[in-house]
Design an enzyme around this catalytic site. Structure first.
Site, PDB file in Angstrom:
ATOM      1  N   CYS A   9      22.421 -36.902   6.976  1.00 53.07           N
ATOM      2  CA  CYS A   9      22.706 -37.550   5.699  1.00 53.07           C
ATOM      3  C   CYS A   9      21.824 -36.899   4.652  1.00 53.07           C
ATOM      4  O   CYS A   9      21.116 -35.929   4.958  1.00 53.07           O
ATOM      5  CB  CYS A   9      22.525 -39.068   5.763  1.00 53.07           C
ATOM      6  SG  CYS A   9      20.849 -39.603   6.103  1.00 53.07           S
ATOM      7  N   ASN A  12      17.834 -38.435   5.376  1.00 54.58           N
ATOM      8  CA  ASN A  12      17.410 -38.682   6.773  1.00 54.58           C
ATOM      9  C   ASN A  12      16.441 -39.862   6.879  1.00 54.58           C
ATOM     10  O   ASN A  12      15.623 -39.923   7.776  1.00 54.58           O
ATOM     11  CB  ASN A  12      16.785 -37.409   7.387  1.00 54.58           C
ATOM     12  CG  ASN A  12      16.589 -37.432   8.905  1.00 54.58           C
ATOM     13  OD1 ASN A  12      15.671 -36.815   9.428  1.00 54.58           O
ATOM     14  ND2 ASN A  12      17.422 -38.139   9.628  1.00 54.58           N
ATOM     15  N   CYS A  14      17.842 -43.214   5.875  1.00 54.61           N
ATOM     16  CA  CYS A  14      18.671 -44.434   5.918  1.00 54.61           C
ATOM     17  C   CYS A  14      19.788 -44.313   6.966  1.00 54.61           C
ATOM     18  O   CYS A  14      19.708 -44.882   8.053  1.00 54.61           O
ATOM     19  CB  CYS A  14      19.272 -44.724   4.548  1.00 54.61           C
ATOM     20  SG  CYS A  14      18.046 -44.930   3.245  1.00 54.61           S
ATOM     21  N   ARG A  15      20.838 -43.549   6.622  1.00 56.71           N
ATOM     22  CA  ARG A  15      22.038 -43.582   7.474  1.00 56.71           C
ATOM     23  C   ARG A  15      21.907 -42.770   8.757  1.00 56.71           C
ATOM     24  O   ARG A  15      22.262 -43.242   9.832  1.00 56.71           O
ATOM     25  CB  ARG A  15      23.255 -43.089   6.675  1.00 56.71           C
ATOM     26  CG  ARG A  15      23.628 -43.989   5.539  1.00 56.71           C
ATOM     27  CD  ARG A  15      24.541 -43.312   4.564  1.00 56.71           C
ATOM     28  NE  ARG A  15      23.857 -42.239   3.840  1.00 56.71           N
ATOM     29  CZ  ARG A  15      24.429 -41.398   3.001  1.00 56.71           C
ATOM     30  NH1 ARG A  15      25.727 -41.484   2.799  1.00 56.71           N
ATOM     31  NH2 ARG A  15      23.732 -40.464   2.379  1.00 56.71           N
ATOM     32  N   SER A  16      21.424 -41.528   8.658  1.00 53.23           N
ATOM     33  CA  SER A  16      21.430 -40.685   9.871  1.00 53.23           C
ATOM     34  C   SER A  16      20.442 -41.152  10.948  1.00 53.23           C
ATOM     35  O   SER A  16      20.760 -41.027  12.138  1.00 53.23           O
ATOM     36  CB  SER A  16      21.267 -39.199   9.551  1.00 53.23           C
ATOM     37  OG  SER A  16      20.058 -38.926   8.902  1.00 53.23           O
ATOM     38  N   ASP A 124      25.754 -44.552   1.006  1.00 52.75           N
ATOM     39  CA  ASP A 124      24.301 -44.469   0.912  1.00 52.75           C
ATOM     40  C   ASP A 124      23.711 -45.809   0.451  1.00 52.75           C
ATOM     41  O   ASP A 124      23.972 -46.232  -0.672  1.00 52.75           O
ATOM     42  CB  ASP A 124      23.975 -43.370  -0.111  1.00 52.75           C
ATOM     43  CG  ASP A 124      22.501 -43.072  -0.190  1.00 52.75           C
ATOM     44  OD1 ASP A 124      21.726 -43.794   0.454  1.00 52.75           O
ATOM     45  OD2 ASP A 124      22.141 -42.120  -0.893  1.00 52.75           O
TER      46      ASP A 124
HETATM   47  P1  4NP Z   1      20.141 -41.378   3.270  1.00 60.32           P
HETATM   48  O1  4NP Z   1      19.748 -42.101   1.890  1.00 60.32           O
HETATM   49  O2  4NP Z   1      20.829 -40.097   2.884  1.00 60.32           O
HETATM   50  O3  4NP Z   1      21.094 -42.340   3.921  1.00 60.32           O
HETATM   51  O4  4NP Z   1      18.852 -41.179   4.032  1.00 60.32           O
HETATM   52  C1  4NP Z   1      18.980 -41.468   0.901  1.00 60.32           C
HETATM   53  C2  4NP Z   1      17.620 -41.488   1.004  1.00 60.32           C
HETATM   54  C3  4NP Z   1      16.841 -40.889   0.018  1.00 60.32           C
HETATM   55  C4  4NP Z   1      17.439 -40.260  -1.047  1.00 60.32           C
HETATM   56  C5  4NP Z   1      18.821 -40.225  -1.138  1.00 60.32           C
HETATM   57  C6  4NP Z   1      19.591 -40.829  -0.146  1.00 60.32           C
HETATM   58  N1  4NP Z   1      16.642 -39.662  -2.072  1.00 60.32           N
HETATM   59  O5  4NP Z   1      17.210 -39.162  -3.056  1.00 60.32           O
HETATM   60  O6  4NP Z   1      15.417 -39.660  -1.948  1.00 60.32           O
END
Ligand code: 4NP
Length: 155
Positions: A9, A12, A14-16, A124
Site C-alpha cells: 500500500c 505500509n 495501515c492496509r498492507s 486508505d
Molecule cells: P496506507 O495508508 O497506505 O494504508 O499505509 C497511508 C499511510 C501513510 C500515508 C499515506 C497512506 N502518508 O502519506 O504518510
C-alpha cells in the site's frame, strides 16, 4: 515449492500490514503451508516504523498480532515474489510503473478476489479520524485473502 506473497500500500502502516497478518492467519487456519507473506510501502515516509496504532489495535481486537516494521518496495521484490498485491488503483499503477521488464511477479489487486465490484477498493483509512476505516479494511482483507487462497494457493 514455496510461494511468496507481498502486500503493498502507500505507506505500509495501515492496509498492507493488516493484509499481511490476515493472509498469514487465513493460511494458518486452513493449514496451507509453504507460503511466505510480507508487506511493503510504495513511499518511504514511514520506513523503520511500526504500523499505525489503529491498525495494530484493530488486529488485536481480532486476536491477531502485528510486529511488522515498515519497508519500501525494492526492485528485487518483483523477481523474488510470485504475487504482489495492491490495495487500490493508485497502488496498481505505481506497481506497474515500478516493475522491471524481467518482473516475474503477478501484479494483482487484493479486492478483485471475493469482493463485490463496488466494494473491491481497499480505501486508505489513514486520514480518517477514528478506527472505523481500519475495521472495514480488515473485513475486506478477510474475505479477499480467503478467496485468493482458495483460487490460487489450494489447487
Ligand atoms: P496506507 O495508508 O497506505 O494504508 O499505509 C497511508 C499511510 C501513510 C500515508 C499515506 C497512506 N502518508 O502519506 O504518510
Amino acid at each position: 515449492m514455496v510461494k511468496k506473497v507481498l502486500m503493498i500500500c502507500l505507506g505500509n502502516i495501515c492496509r498492507s500490514p493488516i493484509a499481511e497478518v490476515v493472509m498469514v492467519d487465513t493460511l494458518e487456519k486452513a493449514k496451507v503451508k509453504d507460503v511466505e507473506v510480507d508487506s511493503a510501502a510504495i513511499g518511504g515516509w514511514h520506513v523503520g516504523n511500526r504500523a499505525d496504532p489503529r491498525a495494530i489495535s484493530t488486529l488485536q481486537k481480532h486476536g491477531l498480532k502485528c510486529t511488522h516494521i515498515v519497508r519500501q518496495i525494492r526492485k528485487q521484490d518483483f523477481s523474488e515474489f510470485d504475487f504482489i498485491f495492491g490495495m487500490d488503483e493508485d497502488n496498481m499503477s505505481e506497481l506497474r510503473r515500478l516493475a522491471p521488464k524481467e518482473s516475474k511477479a503477478e501484479l494483482l489487486m487484493l479486492g478483485d478476489f471475493g469482493l463485490e465490484k463496488k466494494n473491491r477498493i481497499i480505501e486508505d483509512p489513514y486520514y480518517e479520524r477514528g478506527a472505523e476505516g481500519f475495521e472495514t479494511a480488515y473485513q475486506q482483507c478477510v474475505v479477499a485473502c480467503a478467496a485468493f487462497m482458495k483460487e490460487r494457493l489450494q489447487k
